[in-house]
Motif scaffolding. Structure first.
Motif, mmCIF file in Angstrom:
data_model
loop_
_atom_site.group_PDB
_atom_site.id
_atom_site.type_symbol
_atom_site.label_atom_id
_atom_site.label_comp_id
_atom_site.label_asym_id
_atom_site.label_seq_id
_atom_site.Cartn_x
_atom_site.Cartn_y
_atom_site.Cartn_z
ATOM 1 N N GLY A 153 0.305 -1.343 -0.219
ATOM 2 C CA GLY A 153 -0.068 -0.218 -0.120
ATOM 3 C C GLY A 153 0.508 1.400 0.155
ATOM 4 O O GLY A 153 2.325 1.049 0.464
ATOM 5 N N GLU A 158 -4.230 -0.479 1.652
ATOM 6 C CA GLU A 158 -4.847 -1.489 0.700
ATOM 7 C C GLU A 158 -3.763 -1.385 -0.056
ATOM 8 O O GLU A 158 -3.279 -0.701 -0.508
ATOM 9 N N SER A 159 -3.400 -3.495 -0.601
ATOM 10 C CA SER A 159 -2.849 -2.946 -2.205
ATOM 11 C C SER A 159 -3.519 -2.974 -2.809
ATOM 12 O O SER A 159 -4.681 -2.343 -2.790
ATOM 13 N N HIS A 160 -2.664 -2.422 -3.978
ATOM 14 C CA HIS A 160 -3.302 -1.677 -5.526
ATOM 15 C C HIS A 160 -2.069 -2.106 -6.269
ATOM 16 O O HIS A 160 -0.941 -1.783 -5.644
ATOM 17 N N TRP A 194 -1.465 -12.437 -6.690
ATOM 18 C CA TRP A 194 -2.466 -10.794 -6.255
ATOM 19 C C TRP A 194 -3.215 -10.027 -7.573
ATOM 20 O O TRP A 194 -3.847 -9.988 -8.096
ATOM 21 N N ARG A 213 -5.654 -9.965 -11.716
ATOM 22 C CA ARG A 213 -6.553 -8.899 -12.139
ATOM 23 C C ARG A 213 -6.624 -8.582 -12.698
ATOM 24 O O ARG A 213 -7.612 -7.653 -13.977
ATOM 25 N N ASN A 267 -7.378 -5.062 -13.901
ATOM 26 C CA ASN A 267 -7.598 -3.573 -13.333
ATOM 27 C C ASN A 267 -6.643 -3.397 -11.595
ATOM 28 O O ASN A 267 -5.597 -3.787 -11.934
ATOM 29 N N ARG A 319 -7.576 -2.933 -8.382
ATOM 30 C CA ARG A 319 -7.919 -3.742 -7.580
ATOM 31 C C ARG A 319 -9.348 -4.899 -7.828
ATOM 32 O O ARG A 319 -9.886 -4.666 -8.601
ATOM 33 N N LYS A 365 -12.840 -3.699 -9.972
ATOM 34 C CA LYS A 365 -12.829 -3.110 -10.617
ATOM 35 C C LYS A 365 -12.697 -3.021 -11.971
ATOM 36 O O LYS A 365 -12.499 -4.017 -12.502
ATOM 37 N N TYR A 367 -3.380 -0.109 -16.255
ATOM 38 C CA TYR A 367 -2.821 -1.333 -15.023
ATOM 39 C C TYR A 367 -2.446 -2.499 -16.866
ATOM 40 O O TYR A 367 -1.263 -3.272 -15.620
#
Length: 246
Positions: free
Chosen positions: A101, A107-109, A137, A141, A149, A151, A154, A160
């Motif tokens: 984060g 939050e992880s992004h 993770w 996405r 995405n 997160r 989304k 991305y």
């Protein structure tokens, strides 16, 4: 002061300082910089806990950690900061899902993950990353359209294609996504009449998404696109010219 601003008369910021350094690197003009002043400005933004502020107003974010480390590495001045403290701060921003984060506990992004993984890659510290956990993770996405995405839950966004792909490449897990579907998604976001790439198909194009779309295609080894370095976001030949010369 040594830092660069976004426009004439504006306050300097580490973000615009890196952009200036990257542009000069592209044109092989780093010699016009006062490297001492620029590197001292960037190094002066490191805080006691190893984090970096973006400017004199003190906002802290792992984006600024990456920017400072990337900038100083290009200028060959990483010895002006405490790399160990910088790495420790980034590691403190790691989450239970393997991501990172903007600050500890945030939050992880995907964008922040690129910044943290990129900084760890440049400093030779990727051993701090749980590559399988983070790789899972990141590959999650990818959505049905092939796009990525930032997160969970989304919409996909062309930008991305850079943030996620570059991170997957740095941790050697890029084979966990469907590259062909991602290429199709990026190409579907083109304006075939006027040029440019948008965030999603049929949206208005802009320079931001055009850059990241092309950068994503480079990472996907698309024919005719120059190779880009996943940590520095600059062409591989530019990075080799800088880092392989004394």
């Amino acid at each position: 002061m040594g830092g660069f601003a976004g426009n004439t008369g504006h306050d300097p910021h580490v973000l615009y300082t890196l952009s200036a350094v990257q542009i000069l690197a592209l044109f092989d003009k780093l010699d016009i910089l006062d490297v001492g002043k620029v590197s001292s400005y960037v190094a002066g933004l490191q805080n006691e806990d190893g984090s970096f502020s973006g400017d004199m107003w003190g906002e802290v974010d792992t984006r600024f950690s990456y920017i400072a480390i990337c900038c100083l590495s290009i200028l060959k001045c990483l010895d002006k900061i405490s790399v160990e403290k910088a790495v420790d701060y980034i590691v403190s921003c790691k989450n239970l899902d393997g991501g990172f984060g903007c600050t500890p506990g945030a939050e992880s992004h995907a964008g922040q993950i690129f910044c943290c993984v990129g900084a760890l890659a440049i400093t030779g510290s990727l051993h701090h990353v749980d590559k399988d956990l983070l790789g899972w993770w990141l590959c999650e996405r990818q959505v049905k359209s092939g796009g990525l995405n930032g997160r969970p839950e989304k919409l996909p966004d062309v930008c991305y294609s850079w943030w996620v792909l570059s991170s997957l490449i740095m941790i050697d897990r890029v084979h966990w996504i469907d590259k062909a579907k991602l290429v199709k998604f990026i190409l579907d976001c083109q304006d075939l009449e006027n040029g440019g790439i948008s965030d999603r198909p049929d949206d208005a194009v802009d320079i931001f998404h055009t850059y990241f779309g092309v950068a994503g295609l480079s990472l996907l080894e698309y024919p005719g696109v120059k190779a880009i370095d996943p940590a520095y976001a600059l062409p591989v030949d530019v990075i080799n010219r800088i880092l392989l010369t004394k």
